[in-house]
Design a protein around this motif. Sequence first.
Motif, PDB file in Angstrom:
ATOM      1  N   ASN A 197      18.128   3.738  10.397  1.00 42.83           N
ATOM      2  CA  ASN A 197      17.906   4.133   8.580  1.00 42.83           C
ATOM      3  C   ASN A 197      16.821   3.393   8.379  1.00 42.83           C
ATOM      4  O   ASN A 197      17.083   1.845   8.782  1.00 42.83           O
ATOM      5  CB  ASN A 197      19.465   3.421   8.595  1.00 42.83           C
ATOM      6  N   ASN A 198      16.414   3.441   7.487  1.00 38.42           N
ATOM      7  CA  ASN A 198      15.486   2.667   6.659  1.00 38.42           C
ATOM      8  C   ASN A 198      15.895   2.150   5.780  1.00 38.42           C
ATOM      9  O   ASN A 198      16.463   2.786   4.734  1.00 38.42           O
ATOM     10  CB  ASN A 198      14.297   3.307   6.418  1.00 38.42           C
TER      11      ASN A 198
ATOM     12  N   HIS B 262      14.633   3.368   2.212  1.00 37.67           N
ATOM     13  CA  HIS B 262      14.746   4.831   1.996  1.00 37.67           C
ATOM     14  C   HIS B 262      14.812   5.006   0.650  1.00 37.67           C
ATOM     15  O   HIS B 262      16.257   4.356  -0.127  1.00 37.67           O
ATOM     16  CB  HIS B 262      15.098   4.876   3.002  1.00 37.67           C
TER      17      HIS B 262
END
Length: 74
Positions: free
Chosen positions: A6-7, A10
Amino acid sequence: MTQTPNNPLHGITLEKLLNELVDHYGWDGLATRIDIRCFKSDPSIKSSLTFLRKTPWAREKVEALFVDLRKRGA
């Protein structure tokens, strides 16, 4: 199909990220942590965004500080 990590950035705009850092640290605290003139001399969100969009190394430092702040749960 492989999954990527997961960024944490984002969906977060640079403006939102910067506002959150300024709210938490203030301009002086931000300038202490990241030595950038736009944080020290007459700082504003607009001038800082302009600089950060044009300067990848500075943006990386700001993003790293934001991710660190989020990891600490602040």
